[in-house]
Design a protein around this motif. Sequence first.
Motif, PDB file in Angstrom:
ATOM      1  N   ILE A 106       0.845  -1.206   0.000  1.00 24.89           N
ATOM      2  CA  ILE A 106       0.000   0.000   0.000  1.00 24.89           C
ATOM      3  C   ILE A 106       0.875   1.248   0.000  1.00 24.89           C
ATOM      4  CG2 ILE A 106      -1.566   1.391   1.435  1.00 24.89           C
ATOM      5  CD1 ILE A 106      -3.071  -0.750  -0.137  1.00 24.89           C
ATOM      6  N   GLU A 107       1.957   1.241   0.775  1.00 24.57           N
ATOM      7  CA  GLU A 107       2.878   2.379   0.770  1.00 24.57           C
ATOM      8  C   GLU A 107       3.469   2.589  -0.623  1.00 24.57           C
ATOM      9  OE1 GLU A 107       4.345   1.865   5.427  1.00 24.57           O
ATOM     10  OE2 GLU A 107       5.683   1.230   3.798  1.00 24.57           O
ATOM     11  N   ALA A 108       3.852   1.518  -1.285  1.00 22.04           N
ATOM     12  CA  ALA A 108       4.404   1.615  -2.639  1.00 22.04           C
ATOM     13  C   ALA A 108       3.359   2.162  -3.606  1.00 22.04           C
ATOM     14  CB  ALA A 108       4.911   0.251  -3.108  1.00 22.04           C
ATOM     15  N   HIS A 109       2.116   1.709  -3.476  1.00 18.81           N
ATOM     16  CA  HIS A 109       1.056   2.234  -4.322  1.00 18.81           C
ATOM     17  C   HIS A 109       0.876   3.726  -4.060  1.00 18.81           C
ATOM     18  CE1 HIS A 109      -2.604   2.524  -6.673  1.00 18.81           C
ATOM     19  NE2 HIS A 109      -3.182   3.108  -5.631  1.00 18.81           N
ATOM     20  N   GLY A 110       0.856   4.108  -2.786  1.00 17.51           N
ATOM     21  CA  GLY A 110       0.711   5.524  -2.443  1.00 17.51           C
ATOM     22  C   GLY A 110       1.804   6.371  -3.077  1.00 17.51           C
ATOM     23  N   ALA A 111       3.040   5.917  -2.978  1.00 21.17           N
ATOM     24  CA  ALA A 111       4.152   6.647  -3.585  1.00 21.17           C
ATOM     25  C   ALA A 111       3.993   6.719  -5.103  1.00 21.17           C
ATOM     26  CB  ALA A 111       5.476   5.991  -3.211  1.00 21.17           C
ATOM     27  N   SER A 112       3.508   5.642  -5.717  1.00 17.07           N
ATOM     28  CA  SER A 112       3.379   5.610  -7.179  1.00 17.07           C
ATOM     29  C   SER A 112       2.317   6.569  -7.701  1.00 17.07           C
ATOM     30  CB  SER A 112       3.084   4.184  -7.662  1.00 17.07           C
ATOM     31  OG  SER A 112       1.725   3.840  -7.439  1.00 17.07           O
ATOM     32  N   ILE A 113       1.352   6.932  -6.857  1.00 15.46           N
ATOM     33  CA  ILE A 113       0.314   7.877  -7.276  1.00 15.46           C
ATOM     34  C   ILE A 113       0.624   9.292  -6.805  1.00 15.46           C
ATOM     35  CG2 ILE A 113      -1.518   6.154  -7.519  1.00 15.46           C
ATOM     36  CD1 ILE A 113      -2.506   7.028  -4.718  1.00 15.46           C
ATOM     37  N   GLY A 114       1.811   9.485  -6.222  1.00 16.83           N
ATOM     38  CA  GLY A 114       2.251  10.820  -5.850  1.00 16.83           C
ATOM     39  C   GLY A 114       1.939  11.262  -4.436  1.00 16.83           C
ATOM     40  N   ALA A 115       1.450  10.368  -3.589  1.00 20.44           N
ATOM     41  CA  ALA A 115       1.182  10.738  -2.196  1.00 20.44           C
ATOM     42  C   ALA A 115       2.503  10.932  -1.451  1.00 20.44           C
ATOM     43  CB  ALA A 115       0.349   9.655  -1.508  1.00 20.44           C
ATOM     44  N   GLU A 116       2.585  11.975  -0.661  1.00 17.02           N
ATOM     45  CA  GLU A 116       3.783  12.236   0.129  1.00 17.02           C
ATOM     46  C   GLU A 116       3.734  11.533   1.477  1.00 17.02           C
ATOM     47  OE1 GLU A 116       4.571  16.405   0.376  1.00 17.02           O
ATOM     48  OE2 GLU A 116       4.441  16.659  -1.799  1.00 17.02           O
ATOM     49  N   ARG A 117       2.518  11.246   1.926  1.00 15.68           N
ATOM     50  CA  ARG A 117       2.337  10.573   3.213  1.00 15.68           C
ATOM     51  C   ARG A 117       1.007   9.828   3.200  1.00 15.68           C
ATOM     52  NH1 ARG A 117       2.015  15.751   3.544  1.00 15.68           N
ATOM     53  NH2 ARG A 117       4.177  15.920   4.225  1.00 15.68           N
ATOM     54  N   PRO A 144     -10.556   4.533  22.455  1.00 14.15           N
ATOM     55  CA  PRO A 144      -9.278   5.222  22.229  1.00 14.15           C
ATOM     56  C   PRO A 144      -8.705   4.837  20.865  1.00 14.15           C
ATOM     57  CG  PRO A 144      -8.966   3.375  23.712  1.00 14.15           C
ATOM     58  CD  PRO A 144     -10.444   3.483  23.461  1.00 14.15           C
ATOM     59  N   MET A 145      -8.105   5.799  20.199  1.00 15.19           N
ATOM     60  CA  MET A 145      -7.489   5.592  18.889  1.00 15.19           C
ATOM     61  C   MET A 145      -6.197   6.391  18.823  1.00 15.19           C
ATOM     62  SD  MET A 145      -9.195   3.700  16.741  1.00 15.19           S
ATOM     63  CE  MET A 145     -10.781   2.906  16.742  1.00 15.19           C
ATOM     64  N   GLN A 146      -5.381   6.049  17.861  1.00 23.47           N
ATOM     65  CA  GLN A 146      -4.215   6.843  17.550  1.00 23.47           C
ATOM     66  C   GLN A 146      -4.209   7.115  16.054  1.00 23.47           C
ATOM     67  OE1 GLN A 146      -0.725   4.794  19.040  1.00 23.47           O
ATOM     68  NE2 GLN A 146      -0.865   5.878  20.962  1.00 23.47           N
ATOM     69  N   LEU A 147      -4.025   8.383  15.711  1.00 27.26           N
ATOM     70  CA  LEU A 147      -3.807   8.767  14.329  1.00 27.26           C
ATOM     71  C   LEU A 147      -2.323   8.601  14.075  1.00 27.26           C
ATOM     72  CD1 LEU A 147      -4.686  10.079  11.645  1.00 27.26           C
ATOM     73  CD2 LEU A 147      -4.235  12.291  12.731  1.00 27.26           C
ATOM     74  N   MET A 148      -1.974   7.894  13.017  1.00 26.65           N
ATOM     75  CA  MET A 148      -0.576   7.644  12.681  1.00 26.65           C
ATOM     76  C   MET A 148      -0.316   8.101  11.244  1.00 26.65           C
ATOM     77  SD  MET A 148       0.073   3.914  14.501  1.00 26.65           S
ATOM     78  CE  MET A 148       1.844   4.160  14.787  1.00 26.65           C
ATOM     79  N   VAL A 149       0.952   8.405  10.958  1.00 24.00           N
ATOM     80  CA  VAL A 149       1.348   8.862   9.633  1.00 24.00           C
ATOM     81  C   VAL A 149       2.605   8.139   9.201  1.00 24.00           C
ATOM     82  CG1 VAL A 149       2.753  10.802  10.469  1.00 24.00           C
ATOM     83  CG2 VAL A 149       1.725  10.912   8.182  1.00 24.00           C
ATOM     84  N   ARG A 150       2.731   7.979   7.908  1.00 19.16           N
ATOM     85  CA  ARG A 150       3.951   7.390   7.327  1.00 19.16           C
ATOM     86  C   ARG A 150       4.375   8.288   6.172  1.00 19.16           C
ATOM     87  NH1 ARG A 150       8.626   4.761   7.216  1.00 19.16           N
ATOM     88  NH2 ARG A 150       8.720   2.980   5.810  1.00 19.16           N
ATOM     89  N   GLU A 151       5.544   8.893   6.304  1.00 27.40           N
ATOM     90  CA  GLU A 151       6.088   9.695   5.220  1.00 27.40           C
ATOM     91  C   GLU A 151       6.601   8.732   4.162  1.00 27.40           C
ATOM     92  OE1 GLU A 151       5.965  13.038   5.093  1.00 27.40           O
ATOM     93  OE2 GLU A 151       5.042  13.133   7.084  1.00 27.40           O
ATOM     94  N   LEU A 152       6.279   9.025   2.909  1.00 26.34           N
ATOM     95  CA  LEU A 152       6.668   8.158   1.812  1.00 26.34           C
ATOM     96  C   LEU A 152       7.877   8.756   1.100  1.00 26.34           C
ATOM     97  CD1 LEU A 152       3.163   7.347   0.331  1.00 26.34           C
ATOM     98  CD2 LEU A 152       4.467   6.035   2.005  1.00 26.34           C
TER      99      LEU A 152
END
Length: 146
Positions: free
Chosen positions: A96-107, A136-144
């Motif tokens: 999914i991270e690779a797909h995100g990067a391939s469509i131009g997502a930065e994170r 309870p939840m946590q919002l998380m981010v991954r920089e691509l």
Amino acid sequence: MTESDVEAMARLRVAAFFEGSARTPDEDAAGLRRLLAGDGFETALEARIGEVSVGTCLLVRHELEPSHDLTPWLAGLVVDRNHRNKGIGGALVRAIEAHGASIGAERLYLYTWEARDFYAGLGWVVVEPFEQDGHPMQLMVRELRL
């Protein structure tokens, strides 16, 4: 994911995320079909071992509305109980991270509570804790890396 896998993945997703709710496998399958028929930005990926579907993960534009106005999201990661702890979940996340990067997502963003350590181990960082529907939840981010 292909059309032939939608029904099995919908059943797996409903059992994992919607047990006790009104959501049916047919409704979930319809949502997966919309992703597959979309513009290629959103996607539904599937892990298979031979001919057996064992897990899925999504990249979607919107999640947790109206809590956060962020996009895109990694969502719905689930691996069949009999195939957990074998690296399948991590492989789906990386795909999914690779797909995100391939469509131009930065994170990418996700929310979790129970799997927060799993995602942290894959490089995801907590942005903020919050509460969703009293849980309870946590919002998380991954920089691509583009």
